[in-house]
Design a protein around this motif. Structure first.
Motif, short mmCIF file in Angstrom:
data_model
loop_
_atom_site.label_atom_id
_atom_site.label_comp_id
_atom_site.label_asym_id
_atom_site.label_seq_id
_atom_site.Cartn_x
_atom_site.Cartn_y
_atom_site.Cartn_z
N VAL A 15 -16.33 0.30 -5.35
CA VAL A 15 -15.43 -1.04 -3.93
C VAL A 15 -14.51 -0.32 -3.24
O VAL A 15 -13.70 0.22 -2.91
CB VAL A 15 -15.41 -2.69 -5.28
CG1 VAL A 15 -16.13 -2.12 -6.20
CG2 VAL A 15 -13.92 -1.43 -6.06
N PRO A 16 -14.44 -2.40 -2.43
CA PRO A 16 -13.42 -1.59 -1.69
C PRO A 16 -11.81 -1.26 -2.20
O PRO A 16 -11.26 -2.57 -3.31
CB PRO A 16 -13.27 -3.15 -0.61
CG PRO A 16 -14.63 -3.58 -0.40
CD PRO A 16 -15.60 -3.39 -2.06
N PHE A 17 -10.70 -0.94 -1.34
CA PHE A 17 -9.49 -0.76 -2.15
C PHE A 17 -8.82 -1.72 -1.54
O PHE A 17 -8.49 -1.42 -0.27
CB PHE A 17 -8.86 0.88 -1.10
CG PHE A 17 -7.89 1.36 -1.97
CD1 PHE A 17 -7.04 1.22 -3.60
CD2 PHE A 17 -6.75 0.93 -1.42
CE1 PHE A 17 -6.13 1.09 -3.75
CE2 PHE A 17 -5.59 1.26 -1.68
CZ PHE A 17 -5.19 1.69 -2.68
N GLU A 18 -8.02 -2.51 -2.06
CA GLU A 18 -7.31 -3.77 -1.43
C GLU A 18 -6.23 -3.55 -2.13
O GLU A 18 -6.36 -3.51 -3.38
CB GLU A 18 -7.71 -4.47 -2.05
CG GLU A 18 -9.52 -5.40 -1.32
CD GLU A 18 -10.05 -6.54 -1.88
OE1 GLU A 18 -9.20 -7.48 -1.94
OE2 GLU A 18 -11.12 -7.12 -1.32
N PRO A 19 -4.95 -2.61 -1.40
CA PRO A 19 -4.11 -2.66 -1.94
C PRO A 19 -2.86 -3.55 -2.85
O PRO A 19 -2.25 -3.49 -3.90
CB PRO A 19 -3.08 -2.40 -0.76
CG PRO A 19 -4.06 -1.68 0.08
CD PRO A 19 -5.21 -2.68 -0.66
N ASP A 42 -1.07 2.37 4.91
CA ASP A 42 -2.03 1.32 5.50
C ASP A 42 -3.48 2.73 5.35
O ASP A 42 -3.54 2.91 5.71
CB ASP A 42 -1.92 0.62 6.15
CG ASP A 42 -3.07 0.23 6.86
OD1 ASP A 42 -4.81 -0.23 6.07
OD2 ASP A 42 -2.97 -0.72 7.99
N ARG A 43 -4.38 2.08 4.51
CA ARG A 43 -5.70 3.19 4.77
C ARG A 43 -6.46 2.42 5.18
O ARG A 43 -8.21 3.09 4.90
CB ARG A 43 -6.07 3.84 2.95
CG ARG A 43 -4.57 4.53 2.89
CD ARG A 43 -5.23 4.82 1.17
NE ARG A 43 -3.79 5.88 0.54
CZ ARG A 43 -3.54 6.78 1.06
NH1 ARG A 43 -4.18 7.79 1.23
NH2 ARG A 43 -2.64 7.51 -0.26
N SER A 44 -6.55 0.66 6.01
CA SER A 44 -7.83 0.13 5.72
C SER A 44 -8.79 1.13 7.11
O SER A 44 -10.14 0.82 6.89
CB SER A 44 -7.50 -0.89 6.10
OG SER A 44 -6.61 -0.88 7.63
N ALA A 48 -10.66 2.93 2.82
CA ALA A 48 -11.23 3.27 1.46
C ALA A 48 -11.74 2.73 0.63
O ALA A 48 -12.17 1.07 0.67
CB ALA A 48 -8.98 2.47 1.40
N ARG A 49 -12.05 3.14 -0.04
CA ARG A 49 -13.05 2.83 -1.15
C ARG A 49 -12.76 2.96 -2.62
O ARG A 49 -12.00 4.21 -2.31
CB ARG A 49 -14.32 3.08 -1.01
CG ARG A 49 -14.64 2.77 0.48
CD ARG A 49 -15.76 0.93 0.41
NE ARG A 49 -15.92 0.62 1.50
CZ ARG A 49 -15.42 0.32 1.92
NH1 ARG A 49 -14.27 -0.44 2.18
NH2 ARG A 49 -16.23 -0.12 3.21
N GLY A 318 -2.74 11.86 11.36
CA GLY A 318 -1.85 10.53 11.30
C GLY A 318 -1.62 9.91 9.40
O GLY A 318 -1.82 9.11 9.24
N THR A 319 -0.34 10.39 9.68
CA THR A 319 0.45 9.97 8.50
C THR A 319 0.99 9.00 7.80
O THR A 319 0.40 8.43 6.22
CB THR A 319 1.65 11.25 8.38
OG1 THR A 319 2.66 11.20 8.79
CG2 THR A 319 1.15 12.85 7.72
N ALA A 320 1.06 7.93 8.30
CA ALA A 320 1.17 6.58 8.86
C ALA A 320 -0.15 5.50 8.07
O ALA A 320 -0.70 4.57 7.88
CB ALA A 320 1.40 6.04 9.52
N THR A 321 -1.05 6.42 8.06
CA THR A 321 -3.15 5.99 7.56
C THR A 321 -3.39 6.74 6.51
O THR A 321 -3.81 6.10 5.74
CB THR A 321 -3.55 6.36 9.00
OG1 THR A 321 -3.74 7.05 8.92
CG2 THR A 321 -3.21 5.06 9.45
N GLY A 322 -2.58 7.45 5.76
CA GLY A 322 -2.73 8.44 4.84
C GLY A 322 -3.40 9.61 5.15
O GLY A 322 -3.67 10.77 4.01
#
Length: 361
Positions: A15-19, A42-44, A48-49, A318-322
């Motif tokens: 399933v999608p990961f929704e923080p 923000d891993r979108s 992210a799953r 890019g650490t800002a996106t994980g």
């Protein structure tokens, strides 16, 4: 045990990961600090799953957060919670179903014994860079999914500036070839080679090739550049382009003088694959638009091949996106995606530097 009494295999759910809306089963499985880390960036952009497994009660018994850079051939487990072995096995099966080359596992909470039991190999930790603090986990693990896939692991070094990727890829290439001790790969070496190769501030293909030949005279070097003009200058004002273009002309003269041929044709993924299989190292200029979502020219090292993909080292994450060094290290990119990435805007030119064995000139 008779087959009728065997335990049914765990069901896999993706399933999608929704923080902002974590499923209740996930909240029950995950420790607060783990779930907090998952939601801290923000891993979108990295797909992210949640890959979860269910037991007899249909409730989740284990789950893993997985991400990956777009247009690549791997999945990365950020953490697994609950029944960790079952969750990791579900991720591996999910990656196989998608035809991917690799699964990685960040070492935030992964225990070495669990990783080994699941078929993962420990990655070499990154070398200390110019900032001395590599963002991301202290450890990571990799599992190749292709039968017989063997890729020799180079050291990982993160560039310490926004503009020294060309110098870093060259240094890592030579360290991987045994021509530079890994302990010598530090900020002084990075900036020394950059200073010799730079077109202020970036490194264009001819200047980088000349700098590599000067630094390692015994190595053969060839530049592939399919345009006969200065490159990487379009974003500068016209007055700033003129003197940089003059420097690139000087680099071409230097290339002729030190014996660095300039091949005016692109290097395709098939050509890269052939070069790597000849034990050459390929410094490849790519656009980061596909993997990172912004249009910036960037140097990576192509150093290995597996079925359907070329394995690269990317000195930037890019650490800002994980995104961490675990993503950037031993990174498989499909042949088709690599061909797309290597066409650099605005006019889709191609640049690469091939480094081989003993030079004959």
């Amino acid at each position: 045990m008779p087959s009728s009494q065997q335990e049914a295999p765990a069901e896999r759910t993706v399933v999608p990961f929704e923080p902002g809306a974590l499923p209740g089963p996930l909240r029950r499985l995950g420790r607060h600090e783990v779930l907090e880390r998952w939601q801290s960036v923000d891993r979108s952009g990295h797909g992210a799953r949640i890959v979860a497994v269910t037991g007899d009660s249909a409730d989740w018994t284990g789950a893993a957060l997985v991400t990956a850079r777009p247009h690549t051939a791997y999945l990365k487990i950020v953490d697994a919670v609950g029944d960790v072995p079952a969750a990791v096995a579900a991720v591996v099966d999910h990656a196989r179903d998608r035809g991917l080359a690799q699964v990685k596992w960040e070492g935030w909470t992964a225990r070495p014994e669990d990783a080994a039991a699941a078929g993962f190999t420990a990655l070499r930790p990154p070398l200390a860079g110019g900032t001395q603090d590599e963002p991301g986990p202290a450890s990571g693990y990799v599992r190749w999914l292709s039968a017989g896939a063997e890729v020799t692991e180079p050291p990982y070094y993160r560039q310490s500036t926004h503009f020294s990727c060309g110098a870093v890829t060259a240094l890592v290439a030579q360290a991987h070839a045994g021509l530079l001790p890994s302990r010598s790969l530090d900020r002084r070496a990075e900036l020394t080679l950059w200073r010799d190769a730079t077109n202020f501030p970036s490194c264009e293909p001819v200047g980088l090739g000349v700098a590599v030949r000067r630094a390692w005279p015994s190595s053969s070097v060839a530049v592939h550049l399919d345009v006969d003009r200065p490159v990487l200058l379009d974003h500068f004002p016209e007055t700033e382009q003129e003197w940089r273009a003059h420097l690139q002309g000087m680099s071409r003269a230097d290339a002729a003088r030190v014996g660095v041929p300039i091949v005016q044709q692109p290097l395709s993924s098939a050509g890269i694959r052939n070069a790597v299989e000849r034990r050459e190292r390929v410094l490849l200029l790519i656009s980061l638009a596909g993997m990172q979502g912004f249009e910036v020219p960037h140097w990576v090292l192509c150093h290995g091949t597996v079925p359907g993909a070329v394995v690269i080292e990317d000195p930037w994450a890019g650490t800002a996106t994980g995104d961490t060094w675990v993503d950037a290290h031993l990174l498989p990119v499909s042949d088709a995606s690599l061909d797309t990435m290597s066409a650099v805007p605005p006019d889709q030119f191609h640049g690469a530097v091939l480094i081989g064995g003993e030079a004959t000139g």
